[in-house]
Design an enzyme around this catalytic site. Structure first.
Site, PDB file in Angstrom:
ATOM      1  N   HIS A  40       0.810  -1.221   0.000  1.00 38.09           N
ATOM      2  CA  HIS A  40       0.000   0.000   0.000  1.00 38.09           C
ATOM      3  C   HIS A  40       0.849   1.279   0.000  1.00 38.09           C
ATOM      4  O   HIS A  40       1.970   1.308   0.511  1.00 38.09           O
ATOM      5  CB  HIS A  40      -0.918   0.020   1.240  1.00 38.09           C
ATOM      6  CG  HIS A  40      -0.145   0.060   2.520  1.00 38.09           C
ATOM      7  ND1 HIS A  40       0.239   1.237   3.114  1.00 38.09           N
ATOM      8  CD2 HIS A  40       0.355  -0.936   3.295  1.00 38.09           C
ATOM      9  CE1 HIS A  40       0.914   0.974   4.217  1.00 38.09           C
ATOM     10  NE2 HIS A  40       1.009  -0.343   4.345  1.00 38.09           N
ATOM     11  N   HIS A  82      11.753  -0.597 -12.888  1.00 41.38           N
ATOM     12  CA  HIS A  82      11.523  -2.039 -13.099  1.00 41.38           C
ATOM     13  C   HIS A  82      11.575  -2.725 -11.730  1.00 41.38           C
ATOM     14  O   HIS A  82      12.597  -2.663 -11.044  1.00 41.38           O
ATOM     15  CB  HIS A  82      12.614  -2.599 -14.023  1.00 41.38           C
ATOM     16  CG  HIS A  82      12.483  -4.061 -14.312  1.00 41.38           C
ATOM     17  ND1 HIS A  82      13.330  -4.721 -15.169  1.00 41.38           N
ATOM     18  CD2 HIS A  82      11.612  -5.013 -13.872  1.00 41.38           C
ATOM     19  CE1 HIS A  82      12.987  -5.989 -15.257  1.00 41.38           C
ATOM     20  NE2 HIS A  82      11.953  -6.200 -14.465  1.00 41.38           N
TER      21      HIS A  82
HETATM   22  C1  COA Z   1      24.050  -6.577  -8.442  1.00 42.23           C
HETATM   23  C2  COA Z   1      24.416  -6.864  -9.870  1.00 42.23           C
HETATM   24  C3  COA Z   1      23.756  -5.824 -10.792  1.00 42.23           C
HETATM   25  C4  COA Z   1      25.918  -6.704  -9.955  1.00 42.23           C
HETATM   26  O1  COA Z   1      26.356  -7.059 -11.216  1.00 42.23           O
HETATM   27  P1  COA Z   1      27.833  -6.635 -11.644  1.00 42.23           P
HETATM   28  O2  COA Z   1      27.930  -5.157 -11.593  1.00 42.23           O
HETATM   29  O3  COA Z   1      28.147  -7.314 -12.935  1.00 42.23           O
HETATM   30  O4  COA Z   1      28.721  -7.166 -10.447  1.00 42.23           O
HETATM   31  P2  COA Z   1      29.677  -8.439 -10.357  1.00 42.23           P
HETATM   32  O5  COA Z   1      28.990  -9.667 -10.844  1.00 42.23           O
HETATM   33  O6  COA Z   1      30.972  -8.052 -10.975  1.00 42.23           O
HETATM   34  O7  COA Z   1      29.856  -8.598  -8.787  1.00 42.23           O
HETATM   35  C5  COA Z   1      30.563  -7.636  -8.015  1.00 42.23           C
HETATM   36  C6  COA Z   1      30.595  -8.150  -6.574  1.00 42.23           C
HETATM   37  O8  COA Z   1      29.272  -8.084  -6.028  1.00 42.23           O
HETATM   38  C7  COA Z   1      28.824  -9.383  -5.609  1.00 42.23           C
HETATM   39  N1  COA Z   1      27.426  -9.493  -5.990  1.00 42.23           N
HETATM   40  C8  COA Z   1      26.908  -9.395  -7.235  1.00 42.23           C
HETATM   41  N2  COA Z   1      25.586  -9.523  -7.202  1.00 42.23           N
HETATM   42  C9  COA Z   1      25.254  -9.713  -5.914  1.00 42.23           C
HETATM   43  C10 COA Z   1      24.029  -9.923  -5.259  1.00 42.23           C
HETATM   44  N3  COA Z   1      22.876  -9.937  -5.934  1.00 42.23           N
HETATM   45  N4  COA Z   1      24.021 -10.074  -3.920  1.00 42.23           N
HETATM   46  C11 COA Z   1      25.201 -10.054  -3.238  1.00 42.23           C
HETATM   47  N5  COA Z   1      26.402  -9.856  -3.810  1.00 42.23           N
HETATM   48  C12 COA Z   1      26.426  -9.694  -5.139  1.00 42.23           C
HETATM   49  C13 COA Z   1      29.696 -10.358  -6.373  1.00 42.23           C
HETATM   50  O9  COA Z   1      29.797 -11.587  -5.693  1.00 42.23           O
HETATM   51  C14 COA Z   1      31.012  -9.607  -6.447  1.00 42.23           C
HETATM   52  O10 COA Z   1      31.646  -9.711  -5.201  1.00 42.23           O
HETATM   53  P3  COA Z   1      33.269  -9.828  -5.082  1.00 42.23           P
HETATM   54  O11 COA Z   1      33.792  -8.556  -5.693  1.00 42.23           O
HETATM   55  O12 COA Z   1      33.493  -9.967  -3.638  1.00 42.23           O
HETATM   56  O13 COA Z   1      33.629 -11.023  -5.917  1.00 42.23           O
HETATM   57  C15 COA Z   1      23.964  -8.281 -10.364  1.00 42.23           C
HETATM   58  O14 COA Z   1      24.761  -9.285  -9.777  1.00 42.23           O
HETATM   59  C16 COA Z   1      22.523  -8.590 -10.017  1.00 42.23           C
HETATM   60  O15 COA Z   1      22.171  -8.971  -8.898  1.00 42.23           O
HETATM   61  N6  COA Z   1      21.651  -8.401 -11.014  1.00 42.23           N
HETATM   62  C17 COA Z   1      20.229  -8.596 -10.847  1.00 42.23           C
HETATM   63  C18 COA Z   1      19.668  -9.237 -12.089  1.00 42.23           C
HETATM   64  C19 COA Z   1      18.171  -9.316 -11.967  1.00 42.23           C
HETATM   65  O16 COA Z   1      17.575  -9.167 -10.921  1.00 42.23           O
HETATM   66  N7  COA Z   1      17.514  -9.563 -13.074  1.00 42.23           N
HETATM   67  C20 COA Z   1      16.060  -9.560 -13.049  1.00 42.23           C
HETATM   68  C21 COA Z   1      15.461  -9.990 -14.295  1.00 42.23           C
HETATM   69  S1  COA Z   1      13.709  -9.983 -14.119  1.00 42.23           S
END
Ligand code: COA
Length: 214
Positions: free
Chosen positions: A133, A142
């Site tokens: 709410h 998004h």
């Molecule tokens: C957060 C996010 C954007 C980061 O992506 P990125 O910029 O490419 O980052 P990286 O994969 O290089 O990760 C960087 C660090 O963050 C950590 N990390 C990445 N995603 C994380 C998450 N969701 N939760 C916790 N830690 C995360 C990685 O383990 C890495 O840690 P390290 O440096 O200690 O190894 C991505 O991992 C994510 O969660 N995307 C969401 C996708 C999504 O929800 N899609 C929906 C479709 S409907």
């Protein structure tokens, strides 16, 4: 019912939007896509051309089915003088008590949106998301699959709440934030960027790298 709809973006998200249009008993006329190598049909519907070259179909409504918020925003500003279609999956439960959904927004299957919530224009509220709410969801946001926003949350323009993330009640997230998959937001976020973890912390990255700023 039987409203003709043109979908901008012949990709995975466009395919889901086409499915919602059909389930709503409206009619997909076809897709527009700016990739010239897109082919002549997609997901069983014709590809009509690019957004620059297409001839407007006066009776049709249009919807932008592109995940990137900046691209959605650019196209919405560029394409003027048309009617935007708002795609709502029939299984979505949207309160009729003070809740509004902006034009061009997509509400997917099994979404719940509770009273007093305002959803902006060209947003994506993805499958199974719960928006409680009195939320304010600004334009081009998004909310990913299964994300949960508690009461009185405010999400700034173009921000992207990742899959399965949760946001506590009364929290304000500013514009251009990416909340990582499974992240839990318990405090306001005032600076654009990428945040992840439980509770979320800002990732050590330059602001320009934020996924929602492509
Ligand atoms: C957060 C996010 C954007 C980061 O992506 P990125 O910029 O490419 O980052 P990286 O994969 O290089 O990760 C960087 C660090 O963050 C950590 N990390 C990445 N995603 C994380 C998450 N969701 N939760 C916790 N830690 C995360 C990685 O383990 C890495 O840690 P390290 O440096 O200690 O190894 C991505 O991992 C994510 O969660 N995307 C969401 C996708 C999504 O929800 N899609 C929906 C479709 S409907």
């Amino acid at each position: 019912m039987n409203e003709p709809v043109i979908i901008i973006g012949a990709g995975g998200h466009g395919k889901v939007v086409a499915d919602i249009v059909c389930r709503s008993r409206d009619r997909v006329v076809g897709f527009l896509d700016d990739n010239p190598n897109c082919g002549s049909s997609f997901s069983g519907f014709p590809v009509l051309g690019t957004t620059a070259e297409f001839t407007r179909v006066p009776e049709a409504s249009y919807i932008i089915a592109i995940g990137n918020a900046r691209v959605r925003e650019r196209l919405a500003a560029k394409i003027q003088g048309i009617k935007w279609y708002t795609a709502v999956h029939p299984s979505a439960v949207i309160s009729e008590t003070g809740t509004t959904v902006g034009e061009g927004t997509v509400i997917m299957a099994n979404v719940v949106i509770n009273p007093g919530t305002t959803i902006g224009r060209h947003c994506i509220i993805n499958s199974g998301a719960v928006v409680e709410h009195d939320n304010v969801i600004e334009d081009f946001v998004h909310v990913s699959v299964g994300a949960k926003l508690a009461g009185s949350v405010h999400i700034g323009r173009r921000s992207w709440i990742g899959i399965g993330a949760s946001v506590s009640n009364n929290v304000v997230i500013c514009e251009d934030c990416m909340i990582g998959a499974g992240g839990v937001v318990v405090r306001d976020i005032e600076k654009p960027g990428t945040y992840a973890g439980v509770p979320v912390k800002r990732l050590e990255k330059e602001e320009e790298n934020c996924l929602c700023k492509v």
